[in-house]
Design a protein around this motif. Structure first.
Motif, PDB file in Angstrom:
ATOM      1  N   GLY A 389      -2.814   7.104   7.977  1.00 53.27           N
ATOM      2  CA  GLY A 389      -2.455   8.236   8.820  1.00 53.27           C
ATOM      3  C   GLY A 389      -2.762   9.574   8.162  1.00 53.27           C
ATOM      4  N   SER A 390      -2.854  10.593   8.995  1.00 48.44           N
ATOM      5  CA  SER A 390      -3.195  11.925   8.515  1.00 48.44           C
ATOM      6  C   SER A 390      -2.195  12.446   7.493  1.00 48.44           C
ATOM      7  CB  SER A 390      -3.249  12.900   9.704  1.00 48.44           C
ATOM      8  OG  SER A 390      -4.264  12.517  10.601  1.00 48.44           O
ATOM      9  N   ASN A 391      -2.732  13.274   6.579  1.00 49.48           N
ATOM     10  CA  ASN A 391      -1.902  13.959   5.584  1.00 49.48           C
ATOM     11  C   ASN A 391      -1.159  12.984   4.682  1.00 49.48           C
ATOM     12  OD1 ASN A 391      -1.137  16.434   4.433  1.00 49.48           O
ATOM     13  ND2 ASN A 391       0.856  16.352   5.456  1.00 49.48           N
ATOM     14  N   SER A 392      -1.817  11.884   4.339  1.00 52.76           N
ATOM     15  CA  SER A 392      -1.227  10.912   3.424  1.00 52.76           C
ATOM     16  C   SER A 392      -1.772  11.110   2.021  1.00 52.76           C
ATOM     17  CB  SER A 392      -1.524   9.476   3.884  1.00 52.76           C
ATOM     18  OG  SER A 392      -0.876   9.192   5.107  1.00 52.76           O
ATOM     19  N   SER A 393      -0.935  10.857   1.025  1.00 57.36           N
ATOM     20  CA  SER A 393      -1.349  10.915  -0.374  1.00 57.36           C
ATOM     21  C   SER A 393      -1.180   9.525  -0.967  1.00 57.36           C
ATOM     22  CB  SER A 393      -0.501  11.924  -1.150  1.00 57.36           C
ATOM     23  OG  SER A 393      -0.695  13.233  -0.640  1.00 57.36           O
ATOM     24  N   LEU A 394      -2.291   8.959  -1.451  1.00 57.83           N
ATOM     25  CA  LEU A 394      -2.264   7.623  -2.037  1.00 57.83           C
ATOM     26  C   LEU A 394      -2.342   7.789  -3.546  1.00 57.83           C
ATOM     27  CD1 LEU A 394      -4.834   5.940   0.392  1.00 57.83           C
ATOM     28  CD2 LEU A 394      -2.367   6.273   0.702  1.00 57.83           C
ATOM     29  N   VAL A 395      -1.245   7.542  -4.236  1.00 57.27           N
ATOM     30  CA  VAL A 395      -1.132   7.828  -5.664  1.00 57.27           C
ATOM     31  C   VAL A 395      -1.618   6.609  -6.446  1.00 57.27           C
ATOM     32  CG1 VAL A 395       0.388   8.549  -7.531  1.00 57.27           C
ATOM     33  CG2 VAL A 395       0.804   9.365  -5.191  1.00 57.27           C
ATOM     34  N   ALA A 396      -2.763   6.759  -7.069  1.00 57.32           N
ATOM     35  CA  ALA A 396      -3.380   5.657  -7.809  1.00 57.32           C
ATOM     36  C   ALA A 396      -2.686   5.437  -9.152  1.00 57.32           C
ATOM     37  CB  ALA A 396      -4.861   5.963  -8.026  1.00 57.32           C
ATOM     38  N   PRO A 397      -2.725   4.178  -9.647  1.00 55.82           N
ATOM     39  CA  PRO A 397      -3.384   3.016  -9.059  1.00 55.82           C
ATOM     40  C   PRO A 397      -2.553   2.409  -7.935  1.00 55.82           C
ATOM     41  CG  PRO A 397      -2.339   2.387 -11.119  1.00 55.82           C
ATOM     42  CD  PRO A 397      -2.151   3.862 -10.985  1.00 55.82           C
ATOM     43  N   VAL A 398      -3.223   2.126  -6.827  1.00 51.77           N
ATOM     44  CA  VAL A 398      -2.514   1.576  -5.680  1.00 51.77           C
ATOM     45  C   VAL A 398      -3.511   0.824  -4.807  1.00 51.77           C
ATOM     46  CG1 VAL A 398      -2.813   3.588  -4.161  1.00 51.77           C
ATOM     47  CG2 VAL A 398      -0.786   2.130  -3.911  1.00 51.77           C
ATOM     48  N   SER A 399      -2.991  -0.219  -4.099  1.00 51.81           N
ATOM     49  CA  SER A 399      -3.829  -1.005  -3.195  1.00 51.81           C
ATOM     50  C   SER A 399      -3.180  -1.066  -1.826  1.00 51.81           C
ATOM     51  CB  SER A 399      -4.020  -2.430  -3.726  1.00 51.81           C
ATOM     52  OG  SER A 399      -4.776  -2.428  -4.916  1.00 51.81           O
ATOM     53  N   ILE A 400      -4.023  -0.924  -0.820  1.00 49.57           N
ATOM     54  CA  ILE A 400      -3.592  -1.058   0.567  1.00 49.57           C
ATOM     55  C   ILE A 400      -4.294  -2.286   1.126  1.00 49.57           C
ATOM     56  CG2 ILE A 400      -3.370   0.091   2.799  1.00 49.57           C
ATOM     57  CD1 ILE A 400      -2.130   1.670   0.467  1.00 49.57           C
ATOM     58  N   GLY A 401      -3.561  -3.244   1.619  1.00 50.82           N
ATOM     59  CA  GLY A 401      -4.150  -4.502   2.061  1.00 50.82           C
ATOM     60  C   GLY A 401      -4.931  -4.392   3.356  1.00 50.82           C
ATOM     61  N   ASP A 402      -5.618  -5.480   3.729  1.00 50.68           N
ATOM     62  CA  ASP A 402      -6.355  -5.525   4.995  1.00 50.68           C
ATOM     63  C   ASP A 402      -5.397  -5.349   6.166  1.00 50.68           C
ATOM     64  OD1 ASP A 402      -8.551  -6.112   3.456  1.00 50.68           O
ATOM     65  OD2 ASP A 402      -8.628  -8.247   4.000  1.00 50.68           O
ATOM     66  N   ASP A 403      -5.885  -4.651   7.191  1.00 55.45           N
ATOM     67  CA  ASP A 403      -5.145  -4.474   8.451  1.00 55.45           C
ATOM     68  C   ASP A 403      -3.781  -3.809   8.252  1.00 55.45           C
ATOM     69  OD1 ASP A 403      -7.048  -5.934  10.280  1.00 55.45           O
ATOM     70  OD2 ASP A 403      -6.559  -7.561   8.888  1.00 55.45           O
ATOM     71  N   ALA A 404      -3.612  -3.088   7.159  1.00 53.24           N
ATOM     72  CA  ALA A 404      -2.343  -2.381   6.922  1.00 53.24           C
ATOM     73  C   ALA A 404      -2.336  -1.043   7.650  1.00 53.24           C
ATOM     74  CB  ALA A 404      -2.141  -2.164   5.428  1.00 53.24           C
ATOM     75  N   TYR A 405      -1.152  -0.459   7.727  1.00 52.67           N
ATOM     76  CA  TYR A 405      -0.979   0.819   8.434  1.00 52.67           C
ATOM     77  C   TYR A 405      -0.098   1.711   7.570  1.00 52.67           C
ATOM     78  CZ  TYR A 405      -0.622   3.811  12.597  1.00 52.67           C
ATOM     79  OH  TYR A 405      -0.709   4.843  13.502  1.00 52.67           O
ATOM     80  N   VAL A 406      -0.606   2.900   7.262  1.00 50.34           N
ATOM     81  CA  VAL A 406       0.177   3.884   6.509  1.00 50.34           C
ATOM     82  C   VAL A 406       0.525   5.026   7.451  1.00 50.34           C
ATOM     83  CG1 VAL A 406       0.137   5.562   4.626  1.00 50.34           C
ATOM     84  CG2 VAL A 406      -0.827   3.275   4.288  1.00 50.34           C
ATOM     85  N   ALA A 407       1.805   5.298   7.587  1.00 50.04           N
ATOM     86  CA  ALA A 407       2.255   6.330   8.520  1.00 50.04           C
ATOM     87  C   ALA A 407       1.834   7.713   8.050  1.00 50.04           C
ATOM     88  CB  ALA A 407       3.778   6.258   8.662  1.00 50.04           C
ATOM     89  N   SER A 408       1.574   8.583   9.015  1.00 56.94           N
ATOM     90  CA  SER A 408       1.138   9.943   8.693  1.00 56.94           C
ATOM     91  C   SER A 408       2.152  10.661   7.816  1.00 56.94           C
ATOM     92  CB  SER A 408       0.950  10.739   9.992  1.00 56.94           C
ATOM     93  OG  SER A 408      -0.068  10.172  10.780  1.00 56.94           O
ATOM     94  N   GLY A 409       1.634  11.454   6.893  1.00 60.40           N
ATOM     95  CA  GLY A 409       2.499  12.249   6.037  1.00 60.40           C
ATOM     96  C   GLY A 409       3.139  11.487   4.903  1.00 60.40           C
ATOM     97  N   SER A 410       2.666  10.284   4.642  1.00 59.29           N
ATOM     98  CA  SER A 410       3.291   9.448   3.612  1.00 59.29           C
ATOM     99  C   SER A 410       2.728   9.730   2.227  1.00 59.29           C
ATOM    100  CB  SER A 410       3.087   7.964   3.934  1.00 59.29           C
ATOM    101  OG  SER A 410       3.784   7.593   5.094  1.00 59.29           O
ATOM    102  N   VAL A 411       3.574   9.553   1.230  1.00 58.31           N
ATOM    103  CA  VAL A 411       3.157   9.513  -0.160  1.00 58.31           C
ATOM    104  C   VAL A 411       3.343   8.076  -0.620  1.00 58.31           C
ATOM    105  CG1 VAL A 411       3.550  10.355  -2.498  1.00 58.31           C
ATOM    106  CG2 VAL A 411       3.805  11.914  -0.554  1.00 58.31           C
ATOM    107  N   ILE A 412       2.228   7.392  -0.863  1.00 58.21           N
ATOM    108  CA  ILE A 412       2.270   5.966  -1.177  1.00 58.21           C
ATOM    109  C   ILE A 412       2.095   5.774  -2.675  1.00 58.21           C
ATOM    110  CG2 ILE A 412       1.174   3.732  -0.778  1.00 58.21           C
ATOM    111  CD1 ILE A 412       2.657   4.881   1.647  1.00 58.21           C
ATOM    112  N   THR A 413       3.114   5.208  -3.298  1.00 61.16           N
ATOM    113  CA  THR A 413       3.086   5.011  -4.751  1.00 61.16           C
ATOM    114  C   THR A 413       3.112   3.540  -5.148  1.00 61.16           C
ATOM    115  OG1 THR A 413       5.493   5.187  -4.856  1.00 61.16           O
ATOM    116  CG2 THR A 413       4.223   7.215  -5.183  1.00 61.16           C
ATOM    117  N   GLU A 414       3.305   2.664  -4.154  1.00 63.69           N
ATOM    118  CA  GLU A 414       3.341   1.242  -4.425  1.00 63.69           C
ATOM    119  C   GLU A 414       2.371   0.517  -3.501  1.00 63.69           C
ATOM    120  OE1 GLU A 414       7.315  -0.121  -4.012  1.00 63.69           O
ATOM    121  OE2 GLU A 414       8.103   1.139  -5.625  1.00 63.69           O
TER     122      GLU A 414
END
Length: 453
Positions: A389-414
């Motif tokens: 989703g828009s305005n997301s920050s993916l904080v490496a190292p990190v993996s997003i699996g196939d067919d996954a969905y990240v909500a807009s505005g998220s900070v993903i650390t895991e």
């Protein structure tokens, strides 16, 4: 040719008129030092050994010249006593014994192998000296090639020429080929009985003839003989190089809407049916496959763009960017060391660095892969058919699996498993009427400040 040949490249000038802190021949044309362009032409002439006559920045110049499989031996010219003296700086190499000696200059980067081959063919035909000349409508101060009955009888400097000789438009480029078996003897006969007390290579024509030898001239396109002495001439050569390369690419099947606004690097590869829109700049290492589209105002360097992929407008692909078939990197996006999978979309205002994006995934506007902690860089892996989703920050190292969905505005650390939905944002709260209170307080503070003045 089966004949052996030594190329001598004169590159020892002090670059005074360039007003530069580096040697003239190190200044780039199309992202590559001038001397490297000359060496590329030498390599295409099937010459395996070159003697490089150097002065300032000797190590850097020698390194820049080491391309195309040509063995480069550097010889330092300590004094500047003319072109004949410069060639003899490579005496040790000449003495090894070659059929042909080819003399060129490090500041003629538009040179191709064709004139060099023609000069060598002239030696193979039994001539002792073969001078490469060019025809021009503005001979001005160039030395004139004086020919009689098919033989070159002299090279006359403009200041020494008669009115009849000044009317000659066939001029000396300075490049020549010399019978390698006679080269040392001929070169050592050059004197310095002239106003500057210098040893001029052009004297070889009359010296060879006086020894019973034969001299001839071969013609080359004027543009290939264009030399560089200052920054203005450097810009002219850049323009001429770009025009020539654009023309070659368009004839090979590349479409350029406004070719004069497209700038290429020396190694830019573009396949047929690719479309390049206006104001695109290619740095070194760009490979654009056929059918790809590079939209306006994009910058591509060290990147690979596959068939059917689109880039831009206003996009930047940095080294390591690799776009698969049918993928998209849109406006105001940057990709560095990132692989964009087949059909994946990175459409707007996004940074993808040290990352992989799986086939069919969609990366929303404003997404950032946070790959750098100030010291080290880390990787982000996004699986196939995922949605970020828009305005997301993916904080490496990190993996997003196939067919996954990240909500807009998220900070993903895991890591996010396949087919999972991830939220990484605070829960929204609504405070009725609070906006009016905040606004009134702000206005009161502003009024108090004005009153204090």
């Amino acid at each position: 040719m089966e004949r052996t040949c030594l190329a001598i490249i004169l590159a020892a000038g002090d670059s005074t008129r360039m007003k530069s802190s580096i040697s003239k021949v190190l200044h780039p044309i199309a992202g590559r030092p001038m001397i490297a362009h000359v060496m590329e032409a030498i390599a295409k002439t099937d010459i395996s050994t070159a003697a490089l006559v150097v002065g300032r920045d000797a190590q850097e110049v020698t390194a820049a010249a080491a391309i195309g499989g040509v063995k480069v031996e550097a010889y330092l010219q300590k004094e500047r006593l003319g072109t004949g003296h410069a060639v003899l700086a490579a005496r040790q190499a000449i003495a090894k014994g070659y059929d042909d000696i080819l003399v060129a200059y490090g500041d003629v980067p538009l040179l191709t192998d064709a004139p060099l081959r023609a000069a060598r063919e002239g030696l193979a035909a039994g001539n002792d000296i073969v001078v490469i000349g060019f025809h021009t409508q503005n001979p001005n101060a160039y030395g004139r090639l004086l020919v009689k009955d098919g033989e070159l009888i002299a090279i006359r400097e403009a200041k020494d020429a008669t009115d009849t000789e000044l009317a000659v438009t066939w001029c000396n480029s300075g490049l020549m080929a010399i019978n390698g078996r006679k080269a040392l003897d001929l070169l050592e006969r050059i004197g310095n009985d002239n106003a500057k007390r210098e040893y001029y290579l052009t004297d070889l024509v009359e010296i060879a003839r006086s020894q019973g030898g034969r001299a001839v001239a071969v013609d080359a396109p004027e543009v290939e003989m264009t030399g560089c002495n200052n920054r203005a001439e450097l810009a002219v050569i850049e323009r001429l190089w770009q025009e020539r390369r654009r023309h070659e690419l368009m004839l090979s099947g590349v479409t350029m809407i406004a070719p004069e606004t497209v700038f290429l690097a020396y190694d830019t590869v573009i396949g047929k049916d690719a479309l390049i829109e206006p104001n695109v700049v290619f740095g070194p290492g760009a490979v654009i496959e056929g059918g790809a589209v590079i939209h306006a105002f994009s910058h591509v360097e060290g990147a690979h763009v596959s068939t059917g992929a689109t880039v831009g407008p206003f996009a930047r692909l940095r080294p390591g960017a690799d776009l698969a078939d049918g993928s998209k990197v849109g406006n105001f996006c940057e990709v560095k060391n990132g692989k964009i999978g087949k059909g994946a979309k990175v459409s707007h205002l996004t940074y993808i660095g040290d990352a992989t994006v799986g086939a069919g995934s969609n990366i929303g506007a404003g997404t950032i892969t946070c790959n750098y902690d100030g010291v080290n860089k880390y990787e982000t892996h996004i699986g196939a058919n995922s949605f970020i989703g828009s305005n997301s920050s993916l904080v490496a190292p990190v993996s997003i699996g196939d067919d996954a969905y990240v909500a807009s505005g998220s900070v993903i650390t895991e890591d996010v498993p396949a087919e999972a939905l991830a939220f990484g944002r605070a829960r929204q709260e609504v405070k009725p009427g609070r906006a009016r209170v905040i606004r009134e307080r702000a206005l009161a503070i502003k009024a108090a400040k004005k009153g204090s003045h």
